[in-house]
Structure formats: structure tokens, C-alpha cells
Write an enzyme that holds these catalytic residues in place. Structure first.
Site, mmCIF file in Angstrom:
data_model
loop_
_atom_site.group_PDB
_atom_site.id
_atom_site.type_symbol
_atom_site.label_atom_id
_atom_site.label_comp_id
_atom_site.label_asym_id
_atom_site.label_seq_id
_atom_site.Cartn_x
_atom_site.Cartn_y
_atom_site.Cartn_z
ATOM 1 N N SER A 1 0.824 -1.209 0.000
ATOM 2 C CA SER A 1 0.000 0.000 0.000
ATOM 3 C C SER A 1 0.860 1.262 0.000
ATOM 4 C CB SER A 1 -0.955 -0.049 1.192
ATOM 5 O OG SER A 1 -1.921 0.974 1.104
ATOM 6 N N ASP B 1 -9.443 -2.893 -5.518
ATOM 7 C CA ASP B 1 -9.195 -3.900 -4.483
ATOM 8 C C ASP B 1 -10.035 -3.682 -3.230
ATOM 9 O OD1 ASP B 1 -8.006 -1.785 -3.154
ATOM 10 O OD2 ASP B 1 -5.972 -2.562 -3.299
ATOM 11 N N HIS C 1 -7.681 -5.401 -0.458
ATOM 12 C CA HIS C 1 -6.443 -4.636 -0.303
ATOM 13 C C HIS C 1 -5.531 -5.167 0.800
ATOM 14 C CE1 HIS C 1 -3.796 -1.207 -0.537
ATOM 15 N NE2 HIS C 1 -3.981 -0.943 0.736
#
Length: 600
Positions: free
Chosen positions: A164, A499, A555
Site C-alpha cells: 500500500s 481492491d 487490499h
């Protein structure tokens, strides 16, 4: 592995003879690294070295003092560093990562990884990236750790696995490490990365930012802070959002995830790269209903449809999100900022003020009435409602597109985490991967309104209008045969492929699909770039567990996706991108990338 799923990649690959070869460094992202207290105010008595955030935190005990907890999670509103009398630091080592890393770590351990060849690069994710070095020397520690692992593991290059926002943090590191020390860098020189790094396997990378960073700063309605809101609301009541907003606006890291590339990447009032790609069916990843309360459908996919206006990242009213540009009220940058200058200021707000409280109702209405804001003008909007935050953080980050990457100004650290304003290092033998989930509705733009509650209006006068949705969304599926498709509007949020929790497709995939593909001005040494997508598969279980994570594209949980885990293990054991199959694409990322006209 527990949980009753299929055979784990680590067990299977070990049986095939794979063993640990290249040392591995894990880099956590925003909010998924632990934070512990080293010095606090009197209200924090008894919390010394206890985890305030992340795995191991005792929230039941912490939330007996919710204001104290939030105060210690905050940074100084002007410096972006420690407030006086407070020191909160990253939990060191592998214990720093959230539970989501556990499956990947356990599978790495199956083929021989342990402390000597596996490291978690913990850092304080609240700070700007350069401030992690200024305060904690986190970048220097990371450089030293990679050099140590390189030497002590037989001069084998390191595989780095950021997640991320960690992808942005490590992109900053790549530029920092080769920059001379007198210029604020690590002094490693231009070939340091080629010598020490085999591959960078970015999981769920937010390379081009996320629109929800704007909603987070604007009205504290992001998923990242939803846990804080939920925990604190029981104790703080109506003023919870105000407190949460105050805390989040001290976290410069949120600014790092603002959309990058402006209208060129994210679209303008009438165009976006997802143009004419509308929802056919809509379902959330929990298999029952979406987060906005819409009805359950059979799946999630896109089809050709009417032109989409997702480039309007914030619109005030559903009509403003749909009207032709010629009928839309707009403000340019000067007009937006003049609203703040003409505002009626309230000096009696106390310590827990928000900038919204200092704006007159007339100013707020001028900003909101039938207006829409793109990735370019939304920054101006945020400067009008959160000037201190934006002034502080924009000294640390930039969100544009470089015309000339050789311009000396790009040696400044604020450009280093923007892939559109910095070059990949001179490392032709290095590989870079974008690994991410697809097939889940992901936040792309928002419909706002004036707060419906008088009680809230004096605190946060603008909020996402969760009553807005696509026309006819409640109709039965067999009646929903509109050939034009639907625009994926639920609960005041427009969704696109991505996601789920965070990153739309364009942000996760564009750089590997086009921006870094081959030799470009952003990748002058031709670092090999690969797209590896993981199509989300619904699990019938009502409860999330290991089995759910085996095939998820979400995610956070995608770090436990068995296909992704296998990719990481194979590369760590010596495979190249070509040897694991090259690109693996299920989405429209190539077609979308072709619609983005960026000089390469």
C-alpha cells in the site's frame, strides 16, 4: 496453516525443493504498522511501551481514556513531529506488522526464512517520509539493514515487499538512498539499488494515490479511520468525527496518498480513464450487501455504457456529479481560496477546532452549491478547509507531473514518492512488480451535501450523502436490462474496479502497465516491470478466515492470497518475472492506460 483451506504455497513449494535464497524485507503501509508509547502526558500513566496502535494493542484498556489515546496518536499541528511531552514510536521488527502479514511470513518460514534473512522495516507511518529519517533515522536504518542482509546472506540481493503506502515510502527510499548526503540523502550513489536489490514486489500499491484520501481529510469518512470512529464514538458521542478529523489532519502520510497526476491521470469534469465502463452487477466482498446497504447481486463486473464522470472526485449533489460540464457551477483556484480569505473566523473554538468551524455558512455554501471538483481542484478545496495541514504537508509531498525530470528542482525530497516526478534508479538488473487484487467495487468519487444535522453542522458541516444511489438500484435484476449500464453509485460513493478497501485500478496498475513499461523517462535504465493481478473470488463463508484469504483480492487480505504468496516465494527463491509467467492481467488496465495521454 490453520483454517481448513488448501495446501499452503510454502508447504507445496518446499516439497518441490524451493529454499530461501534472497533475503526479504517487508515494508508496511499506512495504519498497518504498530505504534507504542515511550513518553506521554499524565493521562497515559501505565501505558509505557504498550502498543497504542496495531497488533497487541489493548483497546479495551486504551478506550477507558479515549481523548488521551487520540491525543497521543496526534502529531504536532505545525511541525508534523512529536508534540511536547509525547513520544510514540514504531514497534520494531516482525511484530510491527498487522495480522495480515502473518500468512506471508509463515509461508516464507516454510522454505527457510527467519530473522537473519527476513526483516520488517518498521517506521512511524504517521510522519512524512523524510521526517521518518529526520526524527528516527528510519531510512538510514533501512539502508544499513539491506546492506547487512546482502553481506551476511552470501552477497545475495534483497527482495523488498512493500504494501500500500509502503510502496510510496520505498519509492522515496530509492531516490533518497542514491542522493548525496549533503542533499538530504543516504549517499549510496547511482548504482546502489542495482547492487543490493533483486526485486521490489509492491502489494496493493497506491502509486498514483487514492481519491478517498481527499474524503478522509475533508470529512474524516475514510475506511482507514473508521475503526477509530467506531471505537471512540461510544465514549465521545457527537464530537467523535471532530476529534478524529483533528488527529488525521496531523498525519502527513495521508497527504502522500492524495491523487497524483491531476486531470491527466484521474480525468476532468467530462472524461476519465474508466470512460464508458459502468456497473453490470454490484456486490461487496463479504458476499451479502455492499457497505452502503444496497441489495445483493450475483457478482461484480463492468460493461460498455454511458460516459462516466468519475473525474469529479467530489461533487455537491447527485446532479452535480452527472450534469454536462456546460451546466455545472465551477470555481477556479483563486475563487476557491478567496472563500477562505473572506470567511468569518471564530476564535472561541478551543483546542479541538477544525478549520470548518472558522468558515462562515455563506462561505461553505459557496464552495458547495452545484459544484464539482477534479483531482486538480480538489487540492484547492482542501487548502480552503484545512490550510495548516496542506501548507505543512505540501512542503513534504508533490502530486503533479514533471515536464523535465532533469530540472534541478526534482532533487528536492518532496518529489521522491511521486512516480510521475521522479525516475526509477539506474538499476537495469532490478525488477519491479505491481501485485494487486481486482474485481471488487472500490471508491473513486463522492457525492457530498451539507450536514443534515444541526448538531453536526457546527462541527463538520459537509458530509457524504449516503442517501444517493443509482436510479432504480432496488429493481430486481431481471428487470434491470438497461443496455447503457449503471454508474456504480451507492451510498454517495461512485465505485470502479479495484481492491475494495483502497486502491482503484488506475493507481495500482498504471505505472507497471505503461509508465515504467520498457525504457521511459520515468524508467530510463529499463527496469523490468510486471503486472500481476489477482481476481477476487467470493467465498461462501459468513466469517473471514484463512480460507477466505486464499483467493481474495481485497487490499489488506490479498497479502494472504495463495497466488500472490507463491509469486513472492518463487522470486525470493531466485525466479525472475519471466519465469513466474510475466504479466497476469484480468482487468482493463491496458485499455485504461492507453486512454491516459502521458508523455513517456
Amino acid at each position: 496453516m490453520g483454517g481448513g483451506g488448501g495446501e499452503s504455497p510454502g508447504v507445496r513449494l518446499k516439497r518441490e525443493g524451493l529454499t530461501a535464497l534472497h533475503p526479504v524485507v517487508l515494508v508496511p503501509g499506512i495504519v498497518n504498522g504498530g505504534l507504542q508509547l515511550w513518553e506521554g502526558r499524565p493521562c497515559a500513566h501505565g501505558f509505557f511501551r504498550k502498543t497504542l496502535w496495531g497488533s497487541g494493542a489493548s483497546f479495551a484498556e486504551i478506550l477507558t481514556r479515549p481523548l488521551c489515546w487520540l491525543e497521543h496518536l496526534s502529531l504536532h499541528n505545525e511541525t508534523g513531529l512529536d508534540p511536547p511531552g509525547i513520544r510514540v514510536r514504531a514497534v520494531p521488527g516482525l511484530l510491527s506488522g498487522s495480522f495480515a502479514w502473518n500468512i506471508l511470513i509463515e509461508n516464507l518460514a516454510r522454505i527457510g526464512y527467519e530473522g537473519k534473512n527476513l526483516h520488517m522495516a518498521a517506521y512511524d507511518w504517521r510522519l512524512s517520509f523524510q521526517n521518518t529519517e529526520i526524527r528516527d533515522q528510519s531510512l538510514s536504518r533501512l539502508k544499513s539493514q539491506i546492506e547487512l542482509m546482502f553481506v551476511t546472506n552470501g552477497f545475495k540481493k534483497v527482495v523488498v515487499v512493500p504494501h500500500s503506502m509502503g510502496a510510496l515510502y520505498f519509492l522515496h527510499f530509492l531516490k533518497w538512498v542514491e542522493t548525496p548526503s549533503p542533499m538530504g540523502g543516504g549517499g549510496g550513489g547511482p548504482r546502489w539499488c542495482d547492487k543490493h536489490i533483486k526485486a521490489i514486489m509492491n502489494i496493493g500499491p497506491a502509486f498514483l494515490g487514492v481519491p478517498k484520501a481527499a474524503s478522509n481529510l475533508f470529512s474524516a469518512e475514510s475506511k482507514e479511520v473508521s475503526f477509530v470512529r467506531a471505537m471512540a464514538f461510544r465514549y465521545l458521542g457527537l464530537r467523535t468525527l471532530e476529534h478524529v478529523m483533528r488527529v488525521c489532519r496531523t498525519w502527513d502520510s495521508i497527504i502522500s496518498t492524495m491523487p497524483k497526476g491531476g486531470e491527466t491521470i484521474w480525468g476532468d469534469l467530462d472524461w476519465c480513464p474508466e470512460e464508458k465502463r459502468n456497473c453490470d452487477h454490484f456486490v461487496s466482498d463479504n458476499g451479502d450487501c455492499n457497505s452502503s446497504g444496497g441489495s445483493s447481486k450475483k457478482g461484480f463486473q463492468f460493461k460498455e455504457g454511458r460516459p462516466s464522470k468519475y473525474g469529479r472526485i467530489i461533487s455537491f449533489g447527485k446532479a452535480a456529479s452527472e450534469l454536462p460540464c456546460s451546466l455545472l457551477g465551477t470555481l477556479d483556484s483563486k475563487e476557491i481560496l478567496s472563500v477562505t480569505n473572506s470567511a468569518t473566523f471564530n476564535s472561541s473554538c478551543g483546542e479541538l477546532w477544525t478549520k470548518h468551524e472558522e468558515m462562515s455558512s455563506k462561505s461553505i455554501k459557496k464552495i458547495a452549491e452545484k459544484k464539482a471538483y477534479t483531482a486538480t481542484t480538489v487540492s484547492d478545496l482542501l487548502r480552503s478547509v484545512a490550510p495548516k495541514t496542506m501548507n505543512r504537508a505540501e512542503a513534504q509531498f508533490s502530486h503533479g507531473i514533471a515536464e523535465n525530470l532533469d530540472d534541478p528542482k526534482y532533487t528536492h525530497h518532496k518529489y521522491w514518492s511521486n512516480p510521475l516526478e521522479t525516475k526509477l534508479p539506474e538499476a537495469p538488473n532490478m525488477e519491479i512488480y505491481c501485485l494487486y487484487g481486482v474485481g471488487i467495487p472500490t471508491e473513486r468519487s463522492y457525492v457530498y451535501k451539507l450536514s443534515s444535522s444541526e448538531k453536526f453542522r457546527s462541527i463538520i458541516p459537509l458530509e457524504i450523502d449516503n442517501s444517493t444511489a443509482d436510479d432504480g438500484e432496488e429493481e430486481e435484476e431481471e428487470e434491470d436490462d438497461d443496455d447503457e449500464g449503471r454508474s456504480c453509485l451507492r451510498g454517495g460513493v461512485y465505485f470502479v474496479d479495484g481492491d475494495h478497501e483502497s486502491v482503484p485500478l488506475v493507481s495500482a496498475g498504471f505505472m507497471c502497465a505503461k509508465g515504467w513499461r520498457g525504457t521511459t523517462r520515468f524508467n530510463p535504465s529499463g527496469v523490468s516491470a510486471f503486472v500481476r493481478e489477482f481476481r477476487h473470488k467470493q467465498q461462501p463463508s459468513m466469517f473471514h478466515g484463512v480460507r477466505d484469504m486464499e483467493s481474495t483480492g481485497a487490499h489488506i487480505n490479498v497479502m494472504g492470497n495463495f497466488g500472490l504468496v507463491e509469486d513472492v516465494l518463487r522470486v525470493a527463491a531466485g525466479a525472475t518475472g519471466a519465469e513466474i509467467g510475466g504479466d497476469r492481467i484480468f482487468s482493463d488496465i491496458i485499455r485504461m492506460s492507453e486512454k491516459i495521454h502521458l508523455r513517456l
